[in-house]
Design a protein around this motif. Structure first.
Motif, PDB file in Angstrom:
ATOM      1  N   PHE A   1       0.822  -1.216   0.000  1.00 22.13           N
ATOM      2  CA  PHE A   1       0.000   0.000   0.000  1.00 22.13           C
ATOM      3  C   PHE A   1       0.855   1.265   0.000  1.00 22.13           C
ATOM      4  O   PHE A   1       0.374   2.343   0.334  1.00 22.13           O
ATOM      5  CB  PHE A   1      -0.963  -0.018   1.186  1.00 22.13           C
ATOM      6  N   GLN A   2       2.130   1.097  -0.341  1.00 24.94           N
ATOM      7  CA  GLN A   2       3.026   2.233  -0.491  1.00 24.94           C
ATOM      8  C   GLN A   2       3.602   2.236  -1.891  1.00 24.94           C
ATOM      9  O   GLN A   2       3.641   1.204  -2.561  1.00 24.94           O
ATOM     10  CB  GLN A   2       4.158   2.185   0.541  1.00 24.94           C
ATOM     11  N   GLU A   3       4.037   3.425  -2.316  1.00 25.49           N
ATOM     12  CA  GLU A   3       4.720   3.506  -3.605  1.00 25.49           C
ATOM     13  C   GLU A   3       6.014   2.691  -3.538  1.00 25.49           C
ATOM     14  O   GLU A   3       6.550   2.470  -2.457  1.00 25.49           O
ATOM     15  CB  GLU A   3       5.028   4.978  -3.922  1.00 25.49           C
ATOM     16  N   PRO A   4       6.494   2.165  -4.673  1.00 23.73           N
ATOM     17  CA  PRO A   4       6.132   2.550  -6.041  1.00 23.73           C
ATOM     18  C   PRO A   4       5.065   1.682  -6.693  1.00 23.73           C
ATOM     19  O   PRO A   4       4.638   1.985  -7.799  1.00 23.73           O
ATOM     20  CB  PRO A   4       7.464   2.368  -6.785  1.00 23.73           C
ATOM     21  N   SER A   5       4.631   0.596  -6.067  1.00 23.56           N
ATOM     22  CA  SER A   5       3.666  -0.308  -6.705  1.00 23.56           C
ATOM     23  C   SER A   5       2.453  -0.483  -5.805  1.00 23.56           C
ATOM     24  O   SER A   5       2.109  -1.587  -5.387  1.00 23.56           O
ATOM     25  CB  SER A   5       4.316  -1.663  -7.000  1.00 23.56           C
ATOM     26  N   ILE A   6       1.790   0.619  -5.490  1.00 26.83           N
ATOM     27  CA  ILE A   6       0.664   0.602  -4.571  1.00 26.83           C
ATOM     28  C   ILE A   6      -0.530  -0.139  -5.167  1.00 26.83           C
ATOM     29  O   ILE A   6      -0.828  -0.021  -6.358  1.00 26.83           O
ATOM     30  CB  ILE A   6       0.273   2.057  -4.197  1.00 26.83           C
ATOM     31  N   VAL A   7      -1.189  -0.936  -4.332  1.00 30.62           N
ATOM     32  CA  VAL A   7      -2.425  -1.603  -4.733  1.00 30.62           C
ATOM     33  C   VAL A   7      -3.543  -0.564  -4.710  1.00 30.62           C
ATOM     34  O   VAL A   7      -3.763   0.112  -3.705  1.00 30.62           O
ATOM     35  CB  VAL A   7      -2.746  -2.772  -3.779  1.00 30.62           C
ATOM     36  N   SER A   8      -4.262  -0.435  -5.810  1.00 29.47           N
ATOM     37  CA  SER A   8      -5.244   0.639  -5.967  1.00 29.47           C
ATOM     38  C   SER A   8      -6.615   0.251  -5.404  1.00 29.47           C
ATOM     39  O   SER A   8      -7.037  -0.914  -5.515  1.00 29.47           O
ATOM     40  CB  SER A   8      -5.394   0.986  -7.459  1.00 29.47           C
ATOM     41  N   PRO A   9      -7.351   1.231  -4.823  1.00 33.27           N
ATOM     42  CA  PRO A   9      -8.717   0.975  -4.381  1.00 33.27           C
ATOM     43  C   PRO A   9      -9.744   1.169  -5.494  1.00 33.27           C
ATOM     44  O   PRO A   9     -10.950   1.222  -5.226  1.00 33.27           O
ATOM     45  CB  PRO A   9      -8.912   2.023  -3.281  1.00 33.27           C
ATOM     46  N   ALA A  10      -9.286   1.303  -6.748  1.00 29.70           N
ATOM     47  CA  ALA A  10     -10.183   1.601  -7.867  1.00 29.70           C
ATOM     48  C   ALA A  10     -11.342   0.606  -7.998  1.00 29.70           C
ATOM     49  O   ALA A  10     -12.473   1.026  -8.269  1.00 29.70           O
ATOM     50  CB  ALA A  10      -9.378   1.684  -9.166  1.00 29.70           C
ATOM     51  N   PRO A  11     -11.124  -0.716  -7.824  1.00 32.04           N
ATOM     52  CA  PRO A  11     -12.273  -1.631  -7.935  1.00 32.04           C
ATOM     53  C   PRO A  11     -13.374  -1.345  -6.928  1.00 32.04           C
ATOM     54  O   PRO A  11     -14.570  -1.427  -7.261  1.00 32.04           O
ATOM     55  CB  PRO A  11     -11.635  -3.008  -7.692  1.00 32.04           C
ATOM     56  N   ILE A  12     -13.005  -0.990  -5.701  1.00 28.86           N
ATOM     57  CA  ILE A  12     -14.017  -0.660  -4.687  1.00 28.86           C
ATOM     58  C   ILE A  12     -14.713   0.642  -5.041  1.00 28.86           C
ATOM     59  O   ILE A  12     -15.940   0.765  -4.922  1.00 28.86           O
ATOM     60  CB  ILE A  12     -13.361  -0.570  -3.292  1.00 28.86           C
ATOM     61  N   ARG A  13     -13.928   1.628  -5.489  1.00 28.58           N
ATOM     62  CA  ARG A  13     -14.509   2.906  -5.898  1.00 28.58           C
ATOM     63  C   ARG A  13     -15.501   2.717  -7.055  1.00 28.58           C
ATOM     64  O   ARG A  13     -16.567   3.331  -7.080  1.00 28.58           O
ATOM     65  CB  ARG A  13     -13.390   3.872  -6.299  1.00 28.58           C
TER      66      ARG A  13
END
Length: 258
Positions: free
Chosen positions: A239-251
């Motif tokens: 959940f940190q950069e550089p390869s953060i897992v995105s919350p886009a699916p929940i959004r």
């Protein structure tokens, strides 16, 4: 406060030490072989068979591969948890559309509030923290789903299915939180660093009679090993950069419910 912030990003410090320490050791080995008082004695160590490098090199490579696998596995599990959460939210929202209007609106609003609280929790996950609001919204959703009105509107089977999806939401959130709080294990990386040092020394010993050849060989190993280890280290927290897992699916899931 400054120390706590450094602790949150300790993997960057370890990555820096891995790169700088490796190349410093290469320079140190070359200095010992070319300029130090021990140079003559070191040249007398020639005769070690080149295949000897394979023994220690394989151990080093396997150790690094296992550590890298742990890191990638954490990212995969976090990503899977996010998609499962989005699917559970979408499933409950879909079932909510088939029940009576008053309770449907209340359930729909609660699901959206929960999803928004989860998305808002992302910056705290990067800080290895949790959101009290997200936990409260999860409790409120569970309380709402066990109400008799839900059973009357959706039927017993429908209510049980929604409760199961709500339990899945909580389990996947707990998994995300546990993955976000994972720290670098210094002992594992210390063991890998020790094997890396032994590999450098074995490469140098094979070229003991020629300091420049030893420099080239150890430098090539360093160029391969140090950046690879650094790449693995800087991705220690999904959940940190550089390869953060995105919350886009929940959004996206809560966007469908608006």
């Amino acid at each position: 406060m400054a120390f706590s912030q450094l602790y949150l990003y300790d993997h960057y410090g370890y990555a820096f030490l891995a790169v700088v320490g490796t190349f410093a050791m290469v320079w140190g080995i070359y200095w010992l072989m070319a300029s130090s008082r021990c140079a003559t004695r070191i040249r007398g160590l020639h005769g070690v068979a080149p295949p000897f490098i394979n023994i220690i090199g394989v151990l080093f490579g396997l150790t690094l591969a296992f550590l890298a696998n742990d890191t990638w596995n954490a990212h995969d599990r976090a990503t899977t948890a996010v998609y499962r959460e989005a699917d559970s939210l979408r499933s409950i929202l879909t079932m909510a559309r088939n029940i009576d209007l008053p309770i449907m609106q209340q359930l729909n609003r609660q699901l959206i509030d929960y999803g928004e609280a989860i998305v808002a929790e992302w910056p705290q996950l990067a800080q290895r923290g949790v959101s009290s609001d997200a936990a409260a919204q999860a409790d409120a959703l569970l309380v709402l789903l066990i109400r008799p009105e839900i059973a009357q509107a959706a039927g017993g089977n429908g209510q049980m299915l929604m409760l199961q999806k709500a339990a899945d939401l909580r389990n996947d959130r707990d998994l995300r939180i546990s993955l976000s709080q994972t720290h670098i294990n210094p002992l594992k990386w210390l063991g890998m660093a020790f094997l890396g040092l032994l590999t450098l020394l074995s490469v140098a010993v094979v070229h003991a009679e020629n300091a420049k050849a030893a420099l080239v060989a150890t430098l090539l190993f360093a160029l391969a090993a140090a950046p690879t280890a650094a790449i693995v280290l800087v991705q220690g927290n999904p959940f940190q950069e550089p390869s953060i897992v995105s919350p886009a699916p929940i959004r996206h899931a809560i966007g469908e419910g608006r």
